[in-house]
Design a protein around this motif. Structure first.
Motif, mmCIF file in Angstrom:
data_model
loop_
_atom_site.group_PDB
_atom_site.id
_atom_site.type_symbol
_atom_site.label_atom_id
_atom_site.label_comp_id
_atom_site.label_asym_id
_atom_site.label_seq_id
_atom_site.Cartn_x
_atom_site.Cartn_y
_atom_site.Cartn_z
ATOM 1 N N VAL A 104 -46.413 87.404 -54.400
ATOM 2 C CA VAL A 104 -46.493 88.447 -55.079
ATOM 3 C C VAL A 104 -45.744 88.026 -56.237
ATOM 4 O O VAL A 104 -46.905 88.437 -57.594
ATOM 5 C CB VAL A 104 -46.289 90.011 -55.115
ATOM 6 N N GLN A 105 -45.025 87.716 -57.025
ATOM 7 C CA GLN A 105 -44.700 87.790 -57.709
ATOM 8 C C GLN A 105 -45.187 85.970 -58.434
ATOM 9 O O GLN A 105 -45.600 86.644 -59.721
ATOM 10 C CB GLN A 105 -43.235 86.554 -57.987
ATOM 11 N N GLU A 106 -45.472 85.748 -57.900
ATOM 12 C CA GLU A 106 -46.510 84.107 -58.952
ATOM 13 C C GLU A 106 -47.805 84.786 -59.439
ATOM 14 O O GLU A 106 -48.522 84.602 -60.284
ATOM 15 C CB GLU A 106 -46.738 83.228 -57.494
ATOM 16 N N ALA A 107 -48.375 86.207 -58.654
ATOM 17 C CA ALA A 107 -50.154 86.492 -58.890
ATOM 18 C C ALA A 107 -49.479 87.562 -59.742
ATOM 19 O O ALA A 107 -50.651 87.091 -60.907
ATOM 20 C CB ALA A 107 -50.246 87.229 -57.477
ATOM 21 N N VAL A 108 -48.712 87.865 -60.026
ATOM 22 C CA VAL A 108 -48.185 88.342 -61.285
ATOM 23 C C VAL A 108 -47.848 87.703 -62.341
ATOM 24 O O VAL A 108 -48.783 87.742 -63.388
ATOM 25 C CB VAL A 108 -47.135 89.672 -61.330
#
Length: 119
Positions: A104-108
């Motif tokens: 999720v962090q990488e996607a953001v």
């Protein structure tokens, strides 16, 4: 709405990230509905999102417990207000444990870079 699809794949799960300028929770729900008009996104396991606006921080985990808060923290760190960010996951059959939060962090992060905000 800017959508970056098929950005992360892990153990069968696939991720996308989308976003758009957004003033409030009502507009956020309308944007999510618009995103889900695409059959691929309507069939996703999770469309988790976060938004910092005048109403305050608004989030929706959509069954991916903690994902909305992860998105909000990243938006706060970047100071990105009045901009909806949605992380979509298609579950691949294997639990990812804590890796799901890293994804999720990488996607953001990928989305913010596409906006020219992260660096």
């Amino acid at each position: 709405m800017l959508t970056l699809d098929k950005i992360i794949s892990d153990r069968g799960s696939k991720y996308a990230v989308s976003g758009a300028p957004c003033r409030d929770g009502e507009e956020a729900r309308a944007l999510i509905a618009q995103l889900c008009r695409a059959k691929r996104f309507a069939k996703a396991t999770h469309n988790s999102w976060g938004l910092l606006c005048a109403e305050g921080p608004i989030k929706n985990d959509d069954g991916e417990s903690g994902a909305g808060m992860t998105i909000l923290r990243m938006l706060e760190r970047e100071g990105l207000h009045e901009h909806l960010v949605v992380v979509t996951r298609w579950y691949g059959g294997k639990h990812l444990g804590g890796d799901r939060f890293r994804h999720v962090q990488e996607a953001v992060r990928i989305y913010l870079e596409a906006l020219g905000k992260a660096g």
